[in-house]
Design a protein around this motif. Structure first.
Motif, short mmCIF file in Angstrom:
data_model
loop_
_atom_site.label_atom_id
_atom_site.label_comp_id
_atom_site.label_asym_id
_atom_site.label_seq_id
_atom_site.Cartn_x
_atom_site.Cartn_y
_atom_site.Cartn_z
N THR A 1 43.08 39.76 38.18
CA THR A 1 44.68 40.16 37.68
C THR A 1 45.27 41.21 38.66
O THR A 1 46.45 41.21 39.05
CB THR A 1 44.23 42.10 36.92
N VAL A 2 44.67 42.03 39.77
CA VAL A 2 45.14 42.61 41.18
C VAL A 2 45.82 41.56 41.91
O VAL A 2 47.19 42.21 41.94
CB VAL A 2 44.40 43.03 42.06
N ILE A 3 45.94 40.16 42.11
CA ILE A 3 46.15 39.51 42.85
C ILE A 3 47.58 39.27 41.91
O ILE A 3 48.72 38.81 42.61
CB ILE A 3 45.58 38.02 43.24
N THR A 4 47.09 38.94 40.74
CA THR A 4 49.13 38.71 39.72
C THR A 4 50.08 39.74 40.15
O THR A 4 50.94 40.02 40.08
CB THR A 4 48.15 37.82 38.45
N ALA A 5 49.18 40.84 39.96
CA ALA A 5 50.24 42.11 39.85
C ALA A 5 50.92 41.91 41.30
O ALA A 5 52.16 42.26 41.13
CB ALA A 5 49.25 43.00 39.03
N ARG A 6 50.24 42.10 42.07
CA ARG A 6 51.27 41.91 43.20
C ARG A 6 51.82 40.75 43.60
O ARG A 6 52.73 40.63 44.26
CB ARG A 6 50.01 41.63 44.03
N GLN B 1 31.29 36.82 36.76
CA GLN B 1 32.33 36.94 35.68
C GLN B 1 32.89 38.29 35.84
O GLN B 1 33.52 38.40 35.32
CB GLN B 1 30.47 37.43 34.68
N PHE B 2 32.68 40.04 35.90
CA PHE B 2 32.84 41.15 35.82
C PHE B 2 34.07 40.93 36.90
O PHE B 2 35.13 41.64 37.16
CB PHE B 2 31.58 42.32 36.42
N PHE B 3 33.68 40.31 38.36
CA PHE B 3 34.17 40.92 39.78
C PHE B 3 36.27 39.89 39.26
O PHE B 3 36.89 40.01 39.03
CB PHE B 3 33.76 40.00 40.56
N GLU B 4 36.00 38.83 38.85
CA GLU B 4 36.86 37.43 38.54
C GLU B 4 37.89 38.36 38.25
O GLU B 4 39.30 38.07 38.32
CB GLU B 4 36.18 35.98 38.42
N PRO B 5 38.01 38.50 36.62
CA PRO B 5 39.40 38.83 36.54
C PRO B 5 40.05 39.93 36.91
O PRO B 5 41.00 39.98 36.41
CB PRO B 5 38.59 38.64 34.79
N ALA B 6 38.98 40.97 36.87
CA ALA B 6 39.42 42.20 37.85
C ALA B 6 40.67 42.06 38.85
O ALA B 6 42.14 42.10 39.32
CB ALA B 6 38.60 42.95 38.10
N MET B 7 39.80 41.25 40.13
CA MET B 7 40.07 40.67 41.13
C MET B 7 41.46 40.11 40.30
O MET B 7 42.84 40.18 41.37
CB MET B 7 39.56 39.43 42.02
#
Ligand code: C2E
Ligand code: MG
Ligand code: MG
Ligand code: MG
Length: 280
Positions: free
Chosen positions: A19-24, A11-17
């Motif tokens: 966000t990074v992928i989307t930003a990229r 739960q903690f990992f997925e949204p953060a990850m």
């Protein structure tokens, strides 16, 4: 337990990850648009001698983003490198620099100015890099001996044989090479004798240590000594204070670049400062 912990971690990992992928992905799309819409601009920063005489300029790319304003290279070069977009961007930078060199060549007071262009690893490694550079020179009519290519110390330590061959083929037509960010890698004197180099640039992280850190000052002296024994010109980058300048001059540095002499500015401003100097 494991299941609960794992579940929480996910739960903690997925949204953060995500966000990074989307930003990229967004940045990558935007960089394509930027290329097509001509949103990159070049700033010119003076390079000067001890006496303050202008030798030329380094061109530094910026991204005039429609909403975020002027984005510095730190905000996009890495992604451009990873996606390969740095190749067309770098080619555009080179072409603009050569167009400018050709224009200056018609001015009596500017015909000796050189332009330094940063070349990324991805760009330098592409098979047709040397051909691309030659094509741009022919297309623009720029004098190759006024063009300086800045390659980072880390790039130069990779694929040595291929690197030397490529550099030599371009040096043969008069292009000069500068080792950028010198001192941040691990170049040895014997290795450096193999490279067709004309100058090295002392990284600004060292220059900033002058007057603060005695060990850094000793490193600078060593770097200058190394460069001098190889008969290379030495450019100190990031010179901001008179104290830094005095130390560098005392220890044999010959060329300078930094806010003390001028910040990177748009071409129009760089040119008008030149006009002010030559008429005033
Ligand atoms: P670099 O090639 O080492 O360029 C020097 C950097 O130091 C520039 O940052 C410049 O604005 C900055 N600088 C110059 N004098 C001073 C000073 O007195 N104080 C301080 N604090 N900074 C100073 P910039 O423009 O943000 O560029 C950063 C890096 O981005 C460059 O480092 C270069 O590695 C890369 N870069 C810039 N333009 C291009 C390009 O067209 N192609 C490629 N591949 N890389 C580029
Ligand atoms: Mg540079
Ligand atoms: Mg540098
Ligand atoms: Mg640097």
């Amino acid at each position: 337990y494991a299941k609960i912990a794992g579940g929480r971690a996910m739960q903690f990992f997925e949204p953060a990850m995500q966000t990074v992928i989307t930003a990229r992905a967004t940045l990558e799309t935007e960089l394509h648009t930027a290329m097509a819409a001509n949103q990159f601009v070049l700033h010119y920063q003076p390079q000067v001698t001890d006496g303050g005489g202008l030798v030329g300029a380094e061109v530094l790319v910026r991204w005039q983003h429609p909403h975020r304003g002027m984005v510095p290279p730190a905000g996009f070069i890495e992604v451009a490198e990873e996606t390969g977009l740095i190749v067309p961007i770098g080619l555009w930078v080179l072409e603009q620099a050569c167009i400018q060199l050709e224009r200056w060549s018609h001015h009596p007071r500017r015909s000796n100015l050189q332009i330094a262009v940063n070349v990324s690893a991805r760009q330098f490694r592409s098979d047709d890099f040397a051909d691309q550079v030659r094509d741009v020179l022919i297309r623009t009519g720029a004098d190759p001996s006024k063009l300086k290519l800045e390659l980072t110390e880390s790039l130069l330590q990779d694929k040595v044989t291929e690197t030397i061959r490529k550099m030599k083929s371009l040096a043969a037509i008069g292009i000069q090479f500068s080792m950028d960010d010198f001192g941040t890698g691990f170049s040895s004197l014997s290795y450096m004798t193999q490279l067709p180099l004309h100058q090295v640039k002392i990284d600004k992280s060292f220059v900033q240590g002058i007057g603060i850190d005695r060990k850094v000052e000793l490193i600078i002296q060593t770097i200058i000594g190394m460069a001098r024994s190889l008969d290379l010109a030495i450019v100190a980058e990031g010179v901001e204070t008179e104290q830094q300048l005095a130390f560098l001059e005392k220890h044999g540095c010959t060329l300078y670049q930094g806010y003390l002499f001028g910040k990177p500015v748009a071409l129009a401003e760089f040119d008008s400062e030149l006009n002010a100097e030559t008429t005033g």
